[in-house]
Write a protein that holds these residues in place. Structure first.
Motif, short mmCIF file in Angstrom:
data_model
loop_
_atom_site.label_atom_id
_atom_site.label_comp_id
_atom_site.label_asym_id
_atom_site.label_seq_id
_atom_site.Cartn_x
_atom_site.Cartn_y
_atom_site.Cartn_z
N LYS A 99 -2.85 1.60 -7.67
CA LYS A 99 -2.32 1.66 -6.29
C LYS A 99 -2.25 0.27 -5.67
O LYS A 99 -1.32 -0.05 -4.92
CB LYS A 99 -3.19 2.57 -5.41
N LEU A 100 -3.25 -0.54 -5.97
CA LEU A 100 -3.29 -1.91 -5.43
C LEU A 100 -2.10 -2.71 -6.00
O LEU A 100 -1.42 -3.42 -5.26
CB LEU A 100 -4.62 -2.57 -5.79
N PHE A 101 -1.85 -2.58 -7.29
CA PHE A 101 -0.68 -3.25 -7.88
C PHE A 101 0.61 -2.79 -7.19
O PHE A 101 1.48 -3.60 -6.89
CB PHE A 101 -0.58 -2.96 -9.38
N GLU A 102 0.72 -1.48 -6.94
CA GLU A 102 1.92 -0.93 -6.30
C GLU A 102 2.09 -1.55 -4.90
O GLU A 102 3.21 -1.88 -4.47
CB GLU A 102 1.84 0.58 -6.20
N ALA A 103 0.97 -1.72 -4.19
CA ALA A 103 1.02 -2.31 -2.84
C ALA A 103 1.47 -3.76 -2.88
O ALA A 103 2.01 -4.28 -1.89
CB ALA A 103 -0.36 -2.21 -2.18
N CYS A 104 1.27 -4.42 -4.03
CA CYS A 104 1.64 -5.83 -4.16
C CYS A 104 3.10 -6.03 -4.55
O CYS A 104 3.61 -7.16 -4.50
CB CYS A 104 0.75 -6.51 -5.20
N LEU A 105 3.77 -4.96 -4.98
CA LEU A 105 5.17 -5.10 -5.45
C LEU A 105 6.12 -5.33 -4.29
O LEU A 105 5.92 -4.81 -3.20
CB LEU A 105 5.60 -3.87 -6.24
#
Length: 386
Positions: free
Chosen positions: A380-386
């Motif tokens: 989820k954190l990676f998704e928030a960074c996209l």
């Protein structure tokens, strides 16, 4: 440009010769640790620059030759290391002078570490896990001098180096106490010619080290104090160094902040680095810039665990508004330094997120994050960074 940068000799955590123009002392410090024929390790971009020619001339004038190895990638690999060891042995060298940013410093350390170890010992056997470092023959590690030309990684005061496995593309932290340089020369004048995006990226790397060390849950009050002052120095001086590249005082404070970040992060790193390491390994992005891209999202991820602590840091750094003010200061700094706003701008693609998540959870940095990183929340954190 006139300046008020002091000359100082520090012995914490190693002998640090700090001050403008101190590159002129390179040969005498090399001789002081017994070097007669050092290998000068730098990166491809620096190899042809005037500051490098100046350093080689100082060595040659001191009777130490000017042998140089510069086949160093931005994210150095075991192949770079093997080529460096071949050059080291062919030249009959007795130590390494690491000159450059984190890549050259890390690779120079790896050459010094592995050049004379028994053939059966692989560099990966010395990953920073438990007491794996004891597998190395400490008496066979060559002496190291470090000369940083950026103000970011702080590798000049560290006992480790980051190396990318050319087959798996995984970054590994290789550790040994004797990788601490015997002498470090911190000459702020060497950083004046950095391209603006490197000043920005390396400066944000120093901030990431201080920030993550400060937020790490482990007990280390000395590191805590160093991390706090390091953050203040970055907030006050990175915009100055970016706008006015020849501001030697701002450059000096950034050089101090970089060393402070590396000393402090023995307390722990966190999700910023756990995300950044796999992205750098897969996409070959600039490490400090990648840290800067994910920094606000990681602050949000850790908010409940760090908001009180960062409110105290904000007050110390003269930032109003507690945690929210601190986060906004990071956003303002990113804008000022023209940092890309998300990972998509760095080329990161959604289909790679499962692989990146798995790599992030394997990274030792995630163990120091104040919020436990799981497969679900890291994705989820990676998704928030996209």
């Amino acid at each position: 440009m006139s300046h008020n940068v002091p000359n100082r000799n520090w012995s914490y955590p190693t002998a640090i010769k700090f001050g403008v123009g101190r590159i002129a002392e390179l040969a005498e410090h090399a001789k002081s640790i017994g070097l007669k024929k050092p290998l000068f390790v730098t990166d491809k971009a620096l190899a042809s620059l005037p500051i490098t020619a100046q350093a080689l001339e100082v060595l040659e004038a001191g009777g130490l030759g000017r042998a140089m190895f510069s086949e160093v990638d931005p994210n150095p690999t075991d192949k770079n290391m093997e080529a460096g060891i071949a050059a080291y042995k062919a030249g009959g060298h007795d130590g390494v002078i690491c000159f450059g940013g984190g890549s050259a410093l890390d690779l120079g350390k790896m050459i010094a570490l592995m050049a004379d170890q028994p053939k059966k010992l692989k560099v990966w056997d010395l990953e920073d896990i438990d007491d794996w470092w004891t597998r190395a023959d400490a008496s066979k590690i060559a002496p190291i001098i470090a000369v940083p030309t950026t103000a970011g990684t702080g590798s000049e005061v560290g006992r480790a180096g980051v190396l990318t496995n050319s087959e798996t593309h995984k970054k590994k932290i290789i550790f040994h106490p004797k990788l601490m340089p015997a002498v470090t020369i911190c000459d702020p004048a060497l950083t004046v010619g950095m391209p603006k995006f490197i000043t920005a990226g390396t400066g944000m790397d120093a901030l990431a080290h201080c920030l993550e060390a400060y937020c790490s849950p482990f007990y280390h009050p000395m590191s805590q104090g160093i991390a706090l002052e390091g953050m203040r120095l970055v907030f006050e001086n990175l915009p100055r160094a970016y706008k006015h590249p020849d501001d030697l005082e701002a450059r000096a404070h950034m050089m101090s902040a970089a060393a402070m970040g590396a000393v402090a992060f023995q307390k722990g790193l966190g999700a910023i680095h756990a995300l950044s390491h796999p992205i750098g390994a897969i996409y070959n992005t600039h490490h400090g810039t990648t840290n800067a891209v994910v920094m606000p999202m990681v602050l949000d991820f850790n908010r409940k665990a760090v908001k009180d602590r960062l409110a105290a840091a904000a007050a110390y750094c003269g930032i109003k508004g507690g945690f929210k003010g601190f986060r906004q200061r990071i956003m303002d700094l990113r804008a000022e330094l023209h940092i890309p706003e998300n990972l998509t701008k760095l080329g990161v693609k959604d289909p790679d997120l499962d692989m990146l998540t798995a790599m992030a959870l394997e990274d030792p940095s995630c163990g120091g994050n104040p919020v436990k990183m799981t497969k679900k929340n890291t994705r989820k954190l990676f998704e928030a960074c996209l």
